[in-house]
Write a protein that holds these residues in place. Sequence first.
Motif, PDB file in Angstrom:
ATOM      1  N   GLN A 168       5.898   7.114 -13.501  1.00 31.75           N
ATOM      2  CA  GLN A 168       4.653   7.433 -13.150  1.00 31.75           C
ATOM      3  C   GLN A 168       3.815   6.098 -12.848  1.00 31.75           C
ATOM      4  O   GLN A 168       3.246   6.260 -11.608  1.00 31.75           O
ATOM      5  N   ARG A 171       4.707   5.359  -9.139  1.00 33.08           N
ATOM      6  CA  ARG A 171       4.286   6.449  -8.162  1.00 33.08           C
ATOM      7  C   ARG A 171       2.797   6.169  -7.953  1.00 33.08           C
ATOM      8  O   ARG A 171       2.101   6.244  -6.789  1.00 33.08           O
ATOM      9  N   LYS A 172       2.005   5.794  -8.912  1.00 32.50           N
ATOM     10  CA  LYS A 172       0.590   5.357  -8.846  1.00 32.50           C
ATOM     11  C   LYS A 172       0.425   4.323  -8.037  1.00 32.50           C
ATOM     12  O   LYS A 172      -0.569   4.071  -7.287  1.00 32.50           O
ATOM     13  N   GLU A 174       2.496   2.850  -5.742  1.00 34.94           N
ATOM     14  CA  GLU A 174       2.542   3.466  -4.492  1.00 34.94           C
ATOM     15  C   GLU A 174       1.510   3.998  -3.917  1.00 34.94           C
ATOM     16  O   GLU A 174       1.090   3.958  -2.674  1.00 34.94           O
ATOM     17  N   ALA A 175       1.039   5.020  -4.584  1.00 35.96           N
ATOM     18  CA  ALA A 175      -0.209   5.816  -3.940  1.00 35.96           C
ATOM     19  C   ALA A 175      -1.309   5.003  -3.696  1.00 35.96           C
ATOM     20  O   ALA A 175      -2.244   5.378  -2.848  1.00 35.96           O
ATOM     21  N   GLY A 176      -1.619   4.005  -4.526  1.00 37.74           N
ATOM     22  CA  GLY A 176      -2.643   3.039  -4.380  1.00 37.74           C
ATOM     23  C   GLY A 176      -2.753   2.253  -3.012  1.00 37.74           C
ATOM     24  O   GLY A 176      -3.606   1.421  -2.931  1.00 37.74           O
TER      25      GLY A 176
END
Length: 177
Positions: A168, A171-172, A174-176
Amino acid sequence: MAANRYNPATHPWNPPMNDGVHFQSRLPLAWQTESKQSPFEAARFLDVLGAIEHVGDDTPDPRDAKLDLQLVWLARLLTPALPPSVEARIGIEHAVWFQAQPLPSGARGWVGFSPSDTLPFLLSLPAQIIACEPSGSGGHRVAARWIIEDQMLREALERMVFRHHREQIRRKREAGL
């Protein structure tokens, strides 16, 4: 403040039972009055799940791929139907989830949940209800603490939670970016 309104000080997703290391997900979960497997079975399932979900640069051996497929099929045979998916937080010490019916504080039983889409198997872990509050959606927010006495199972659960927690975070990030 009314009893059914959100109060950050008493909200089960927050302290005093914030595990620190946890993951949040929508997953099949149900409170159970009896165990569906032994601690050894549950620990081995978590270990196998960790090996199957391992993301690495190495190419799996074809024999491992065949075994993985057989395990997926076996998991589907052993768990032909999963409970409905709910929003949940699984930590190394606690689980918190939402459900329609309230559960009495202090009740002992098992949290049955499927931690993976890869192996759809209902894992049953012993727990005790420590809080159950009405939520704004008309259901209840339930919090339970794990009462796992088997050391092998406790360690396997911790490894699974750490793995999902790290994923998690990744993923956070990478999303940022």
